[in-house]
Write an enzyme that holds these catalytic residues in place. Structure first.
Site, short mmCIF file in Angstrom:
data_model
loop_
_atom_site.label_atom_id
_atom_site.label_comp_id
_atom_site.label_asym_id
_atom_site.label_seq_id
_atom_site.Cartn_x
_atom_site.Cartn_y
_atom_site.Cartn_z
N PHE A 1 -20.61 -3.40 -15.62
CA PHE A 1 -21.10 -3.85 -16.94
C PHE A 1 -22.40 -3.13 -17.30
CE2 PHE A 1 -19.46 -8.29 -15.38
CZ PHE A 1 -18.17 -7.81 -15.30
N HIS A 2 -22.47 -1.83 -16.97
CA HIS A 2 -23.66 -1.02 -17.24
C HIS A 2 -23.34 0.08 -18.24
CE1 HIS A 2 -25.16 -2.26 -12.95
NE2 HIS A 2 -25.33 -3.22 -13.85
N GLU A 3 -22.74 -0.31 -19.36
CA GLU A 3 -22.35 0.64 -20.40
C GLU A 3 -23.59 1.40 -20.91
OE1 GLU A 3 -19.79 -3.15 -20.82
OE2 GLU A 3 -21.89 -2.68 -20.46
#
Length: 502
Positions: free
Chosen positions: A441-443
Site C-alpha cells: 500500500f505504498h503507491e
C-alpha cells in the site's frame, strides 16, 4: 491544498502556522476521530471501507490473473490514518538518488537527515547524530512487544542479518539489518500526521478544512492556475486560488486530477475526450509500489495476542550482495496473513503467525490512466507487479529467507508446525510467489521529480509548464523510498513548506 494526508497536512499546517496565508484544505473523506483510525489494532478494518478509495489494479498474468487491491486513505490524514503506523525513514541512498535525479542537493541525505532531526520527538535509544528529540512528531519503538518479535530478531541473526536498536539509525545507512519497528503510536493510540500538524492550527482563523470535498479539476487561465472545482454534498462549486494550489491527493488521485484538468499525456487525454491544456507526458507514468507477499505462515504452539499494530519486527536486507541498497523488507506479523488464493489452498488455523516477504526496491513500474472525461469515470491502474523478472527472483529469494528464519531455533518455542508454503522450488516456488504477491500500500512515483522528459515536477516540486501549481505527496518520488512511505512523504511535505515559506 488538495488532500490532508502525510504531505498535505504538513504543508497546510505549516503555512497556516508560520505565515499569514489563507489556507483551504479540501479532503474527500471524513473525520479521523473514530475508533477504526485511533485504535492501532483496528487498522485493517479500514481497508476496503468508506475510509479507502477502493482502488484495484487491473488483472495481470504476472500475478496469475489476479487484481491486487491498492488501498488509499479517504479520510482526514489520508494514508497516515489507515496504515500500520510504521515510521521508516528510507535508506540514505534513496535521498542521494532523489538529489541526483533533480539536480537539487537540498534532497540529499545530509539535508534530509537534518529535517528528520528537526521534526522528530524520538523516544528510543539516543542517537545525537541521527535522531531528534525536540520535534513535533512523536516516534517510539514498539512498547511491550509480543515475545515473538524479539525472538524474530535473534532468528535473523542465524542467517547473518544483524540486529539493531533502531531501524532508522545507522542500520539504514549501510547494508541493512533487523530491528523492532519505529511506530507512530502514543499511549496506545495512533498518531496520524494531522494530529501533529493540523489540529492545533485549525483553531486559527486563516485555515479551513472542508471534509467530503471531492476535487473535479484544477481551473486554468492558459497555463496559470486560477482555482479548483470540487463537489461537496452534491453541489459543485469553484473556489479561487490567488497564490498557489498544492496537490497532495496521493499517487493515484493526483495524476487523475491533473489529467481531468487537461494536464498530462496529450495522446491519452485525446483518447478519453479531455481537452488538452498542457502536454505533460509523465503524468500517471512510473507507478511504483512495494510488494508484500502473504506470506509464510506458522501455527503457534500456544497462541499469543497481537500487540501494537500486530507488526512489530522487520528487517532490511539484500537479495543479492552486489546491490547498493537493501531491496528486501519482510515484516513479522502476529496474525495469519494469506492471499485470497492461498486462503483456499491451505488450511490456515486462527492461531497462526506470519513472516510476510517484501520487496522495497522494485524494478517494475506501471501507470495510471483515465477511462473517460468525467470525474466519476474510474481510473485504470496497471500496477506493473512482478513485470520484471528481477522482482520475481528477489521475491522468491525472500520467501526462502523468511522460511529459513521462521524455521530456525530461536523461533522453535512459537512453532507447532509450518503451515505454508513448505519446501518449494523452481516453478512451484514462482507460482506460489505470484499467488501470494500483494502490495505494501505504498503507491508512489506517478508525477515524479526530475529533469528528463518524463518528469512532472522540478526539484522545487513545481509542475513543469504550469504556473502556481505544486505537488507534495508520494507521487513526486522519482523512485519509491526503501521502506514504508509515510515518513518520506512527510519529508516531501516539509520540503514543500520550506520552499513556499522561504
Amino acid at each position: 491544498m488538495i488532500g490532508s494526508g502525510s504531505g498535505g497536512a504538513v504543508v497546510a499546517g505549516r503555512l497556516a502556522a508560520e505565515t499569514d496565508a489563507n489556507v483551504l484544505v479540501l479532503e474527500a473523506g471524513g473525520t479521523d476521530q473514530i475508533d477504526a483510525v485511533l485504535n492501532p489494532l483496528m487498522w485493517s478494518t479500514n481497508i476496503m471501507s468508506e475510509r479507502d478509495w477502493g482502488y484495484m489494479a487491473e488483472p495481470s498474468d504476472k500475478v496469475n490473473g489476479r487484481s491486487l487491491i491498492l488501498p488509499m486513505g479517504k479520510v482526514v490524514g489520508g494514508g497516515s490514518s489507515i496504515n500500520v503506523m510504521i515510521w521508516a525513514r528510507g535508506h540514505k541512498n534513496d535521498f542521494d538518488f532523489w538529489a541526483s535525479e533533480t539536480g537539487d542537493e537540498a534532497w540529499n541525505y545530509e539535508n534530509v537527515l537534518e529535517i528528520y532531526k528537526r521534526i522528530e520527538n524520538w523516544q528510543g535509544t539516543p542517537d545525537d547524530t541521527r535522531r531528534g528529540t525536540d520535534g513535533r512528531l512523536f516516534v517510539d519503538q514498539v512498547q511491550d512487544p509480543n515475545p515473538i518479535a524479539p525472538a524474530f530478531l535473534d532468528a535473523c541473526g542465524t542467517v547473518g542479518i544483524p540486529a539493531y536498536d533502531d531501524m532508522n539509525g545507522e542500520m539504514m545507512e549501510g547494508e541493512g539489518g533487523a530491528a523492532l519497528a519505529n511506530v507512530r503510536i502514543k499511549d496506545g493510540m495512533r498518531r496520524n500526521i494531522p494530529s501533529d500538524y493540523l489540529w492545533e492550527t485549525l483553531k486559527q482563523p486563516n485555515i479551513t478544512l472542508l471534509t467530503g470535498a471531492t476535487v473535479h479539476r484544477i481551473e486554468l487561465d492558459g497555463t496559470t492556475v486560477t482555482g479548483v472545482t470540487f463537489e461537496k454534498d452534491g453541489e459543485v462549486m469553484t473556489v479561487g486560488a490567488n497564490e498557489r494550489v498544492v496537490l497532495s491527493a496521493g499517487a493515484i488521485n493526483t495524476p487523475k486530477i491533473l489529467m481531468q484538468s487537461g494536464i498530462g499525456p496529450a495522446a491519452h487525454l485525446g483518447e478519453v475526450g479531455v481537452e488538452v491544456k498542457h502536454d505533460l507526458p509523465g503524468v500517471g507514468q512510473n507507478f511504483q509500489d512495494h510488494i508484500l507477499a502473504a506470506g509464510c505462515v506458522w501455527e503457534y504452539n500456544t497462541p499469543l495476542p497481537p500487540k501494537n499494530s500486530a507488526a512489530e519486527a522487520t528487517f532490511f536486507w539484500k537479495s543479492d550482495s552486489s546491490l547498493d541498497t537493501p531491496d528486501l523488507q519482510p515484516f513479522q506479523i502476529e496474525v495469519p496473513y494469506v492471499s485470497e488464493v492461498h486462503g483456499g489452498a491451505y488450511e490456515v488455523p486462527a492461531g497462526t503467525w506470519t513472516i510476510a516477504p517484501g520487496i522495497v526496491r522494485p524494478q517494475s513500474t506501471g501507470e495510471v490512466k483515465l477511462t473517460g472525461a468525467n470525474p466519476e469515470d474510474p481510473v485504470s491502474i496497471d500496477g506493473g507487479f512482478l513485470k520484471e523478472e528481477a522482482d520475481l527472483t528477489a521475491l522468491t529469494r525472500c520467501i526462502e529467507l523468511c522460511r529459513e528464519i521462521g524455521n530456525s531455533s530461536p523461533m522453535a518455542e512459537f512453532v507447532k508446525r509450518e503451515v505454508m508454503p513448505g519446501a518449494l522450488s523452481g516453478e512451484d516456488l514462482k507460482d506460489f510467489a505470484r499467488n501470494a504477491a500483494g502490495t505494501y500500500f505504498h503507491e508512489s512515483c506517478t508525477c515524479k521529480m526530475g529533469t528528463d522528459e518524463m518528469s512532472v515536477v522540478n526539484g522545487s516540486l513545481s509542475v513543469y509548464g504550469i504556473e502556481k501549481l505544486s505537488i507534495a505527496d508520494a507521487s513526486a518520488m522519482p523512485r519509491v523510498s526503501t521502506g514504508n512511505t509515510m515518513a518520506s512523504t512527510v519529508i516531501i511535505g516539509e520540503r514543500m513548506a520550506d520552499i513556499l515559506i522561504g
